[in-house]
Design an enzyme around this catalytic site. Structure first.
Site, mmCIF file in Angstrom:
data_model
loop_
_atom_site.group_PDB
_atom_site.id
_atom_site.type_symbol
_atom_site.label_atom_id
_atom_site.label_comp_id
_atom_site.label_asym_id
_atom_site.label_seq_id
_atom_site.Cartn_x
_atom_site.Cartn_y
_atom_site.Cartn_z
ATOM 1 N N CYS A 137 0.818 -1.217 0.000
ATOM 2 C CA CYS A 137 0.000 0.000 0.000
ATOM 3 C C CYS A 137 0.852 1.267 0.000
ATOM 4 O O CYS A 137 1.704 1.479 0.862
ATOM 5 C CB CYS A 137 -0.945 -0.064 1.203
ATOM 6 S SG CYS A 137 -1.382 1.511 1.921
ATOM 7 N N GLY A 138 0.633 2.092 -0.999
ATOM 8 C CA GLY A 138 1.424 3.314 -1.194
ATOM 9 C C GLY A 138 1.296 4.302 -0.048
ATOM 10 O O GLY A 138 2.288 4.877 0.409
ATOM 11 N N HIS A 139 0.061 4.491 0.440
ATOM 12 C CA HIS A 139 -0.126 5.432 1.553
ATOM 13 C C HIS A 139 0.629 4.965 2.793
ATOM 14 O O HIS A 139 1.088 5.761 3.591
ATOM 15 C CB HIS A 139 -1.611 5.594 1.885
ATOM 16 C CG HIS A 139 -2.376 6.288 0.803
ATOM 17 N ND1 HIS A 139 -2.117 7.587 0.446
ATOM 18 C CD2 HIS A 139 -3.379 5.871 0.003
ATOM 19 C CE1 HIS A 139 -2.935 7.938 -0.534
ATOM 20 N NE2 HIS A 139 -3.707 6.912 -0.831
ATOM 21 N N CYS A 140 0.731 3.616 2.944
ATOM 22 C CA CYS A 140 1.465 3.076 4.090
ATOM 23 C C CYS A 140 2.957 3.373 3.949
ATOM 24 O O CYS A 140 3.632 3.720 4.906
ATOM 25 C CB CYS A 140 1.272 1.560 4.204
ATOM 26 S SG CYS A 140 -0.462 1.063 4.245
#
Ligand SMILES: *[C@@H]1O[C@H](CO)[C@@H](O)[C@H](O)[C@H]1NC(C)=O
Ligand SMILES: *[C@@H]1O[C@H](CO)[C@@H](O)[C@H](O)[C@H]1NC(C)=O
Ligand SMILES: *[C@@H]1O[C@H](CO)[C@@H](O)[C@H](O)[C@H]1NC(C)=O
Length: 510
Positions: free
Chosen positions: A74-77
């Site tokens: 996950c990019g936001h993570c």
């Protein structure tokens, strides 16, 4: 921001969400560190790694743990990781103890834990206090400094003990909302209950208290212990609670902490009030008009009187300039030449009513009629298109009965929104499907804009866009949830369509 789990639909947005999203987009609300670097492996030594084998025991042993439920892809993570690591290091030696932990919620063995705690997207941040007795979402800032200061505030005492009148005055001056409570002694039941409420609502208000009533900022109205006063930088300036029970205090704070009439505009200082109003349960009334017009004051006065009189009913009032709130008008389907317009949204979309071209003197009467159930619910529909000769037919709310529900045909209906990317990608395929059926009198391929037309949700359940239904000639509604390819859509229509014999034909055969 989250990575949604497995979404191939765009989610419907209520007005609330649209407004909140608008504020996020406009940069009024910080939702995350946007430009951070992807972390270098091994820099997060102060973030505790948890998994299904040790999660529960760790939470039980530590009074305050922030847990990030993440997925490796996950990019936001990934963007959060360096900020999270930095915050963990900064808080390492904080007193009382604050621990930052993470759990890979994509790992098979950890999935049950993630679903137990309502994780629906990544990253989800949750605070576990008192050994897991008290669990809440962390919705604060996502940059290192923001995380550190929010968490510090969360572990600090929930209410500040005032040390002088000067200090109390300056806190009240600097914050839009301040609670000042005065008690006779620290052993009293009222004081203990107040601390519990303060603990629960600490992120929304500045709570202070004293055992010396001479520290209470002067308002001209005496306060004798035990008492709770809310100071605010709007309306009447302060309100006194009448019921000091925990429930009573919470209701008091919710009711008195937003302006009696909130202006719907882009002023960032309004944002917290907007969120509070939209999260609240009571009906919401909107008045749209030309706020620069000659009669604006007359409307403001009438509306504000109405709002004051309606406060005990828990109704919230908003006022907005028609030109500045173009999107809200569009959302409600109100044409600009129909203002002043009043809208009330009850709980549940069916309880919406709209009064167009309303006079200031009619506002109170109109609302009373609404409350008495005398107004017809408002049904939003786009205008019926003048021409409708494209392969995919345009349906609006006002033609839904004729063109779909009572058409006696098999109608494949796409409910879409103009802003939805998945819908745009589907459009050319749907057109090809429509061309395929163009010589079949029993089949219609159609689309309905779900953002500008009310959808009868007892007939079509729309949780996101696009939603596809086949309304069969026999009157059945079958939702399509398969692949959005031309071949699959055609197969679905052909397999599920019904073609009951026409009455005339039946007689002939007999
Ligand atoms: C939990 O278990 C994992 C895997 O065995 C380990 O990497 C991690 O350090 C453990 N965490 C704690 C707090 O014991
Ligand atoms: C009041 O609360 C805000 C945020 O909730 C915080 O930033 C501020 O420091 C508080 N002010 C005082 C005087 O406690
Ligand atoms: C509807 O169509 C699908 C194929 O898209 C098919 O699997 C299903 O069996 C059909 N339903 C009926 C009742 O024929």
């Amino acid at each position: 921001m989250q990575c949604a789990i497995g979404a191939n639909v765009c989610f419907c947005m209520s007005l609330l969400v649209q407004i909140v999203v608008a504020f996020v987009v406009l940069g009024y609300v910080q939702v995350g560190a946007s430009e951070s670097e992807v972390p270098v492996e091994g820099t997060d030594i102060d973030v505790v790694v948890l998994d299904a084998t040790n999660f529960t025991s760790f939470i039980e042993e530590n009074p305050f743990v922030l847990v990030e439920f993440y997925a490796p892809w996950c990019g936001h993570c990934k963007r959060l990781a360096p900020e999270y690591a930095k915050a963990a290091t900064e808080l390492k030696s904080h007193e009382p103890k604050v621990i930052l932990a993470k759990l890979d919620a994509d790992e098979e063995e950890n999935k049950a834990l993630a679903s137990l705690y309502g994780v629906q997207g990544f990253p989800t941040l949750k605070i576990f206090r008192e050994g897991g007795e008290n669990v809440m979402f962390y919705n604060g800032p996502r940059d290192a400094d923001g995380i550190v200061s929010s968490l510090k505030q969360m572990v600090a005492p929930p209410s500040k003990l005032l040390s002088s009148l000067e200090q109390a005055n300056s806190i009240v001056r600097e914050n839009p909302l301040t609670v000042v409570a005065v008690f006779k002694d620290p052993e009293s039941k009222e004081y203990k209950e107040f601390l519990n409420v303060a603990d629960e609502l600490r992120s929304e208000y500045n709570f202070t208290h004293t055992f010396d009533s001479s520290y209470v900022p002067d308002t001209g109205v005496d306060l004798s212990a035990p008492a709770v006063r809310l100071y605010k930088n709007f309306d009447e300036g302060f309100s006194d609670a009448t019921d000091l029970s925990p429930e009573g205090l919470k209701i008091f704070l919710e009711e008195k902490s937003v302006p009696i009439v909130l202006e719907l505009n882009k002023d960032p200082s309004n944002h917290a009030y907007l969120v509070k109003i939209f999260n609240g349960v009571g009906p919401k009334v909107f008045l749209f008009l030309d706020l620069k017009g000659a009669d604006a004051d007359e409307y403001r006065t009438a509306y504000s009187d109405l709002a004051k009189a309606s406060q005990p009913k828990g109704i919230k009032f908003l006022i907005g300039d028609a030109a500045e709130n173009e999107n809200a008008l569009k959302h409600f389907g109100i044409k600009e030449d129909k203002v002043p317009a009043i809208v009330v949204e009850g709980t549940g979309t069916s309880r919406q009513s709209i009064g167009l071209d309303i006079k200031a003197s009619e506002l109170a009467h109109w609302l009373q009629d609404y409350l008495d159930g005398k107004l017809k619910p408002y049904v939003k529909s786009e205008e019926i298109p003048e021409t409708n000769d494209e392969p995919v037919k345009v349906v609006v709310r006002n033609t839904l009965n004729d063109m779909v529900l009572e058409s006696g045909k098999n109608v494949l209906l796409e409910i879409y929104a103009p802003w939805c990317g998945h819908c745009k990608r589907l459009a050319p395929t749907l057109e090809e499907v429509a061309i395929e059926f163009k010589d079949d009198d029993d089949v219609v391929i159609a689309k309905l804009d779900g953002s500008t037309n009310d959808i009868p949700n007892e007939i079509f359940e729309v949780k996101g866009f696009p939603t596809l239904y086949l309304h069969t000639a026999a009157g059945e509604n079958i939702q399509y949830e398969g692949d959005r390819s031309k071949a699959d859509l055609i197969e679905f229509v052909n397999k599920n369509r019904s073609n009951p014999p026409k009455t005339g034909a039946v007689k002939d055969e007999l």
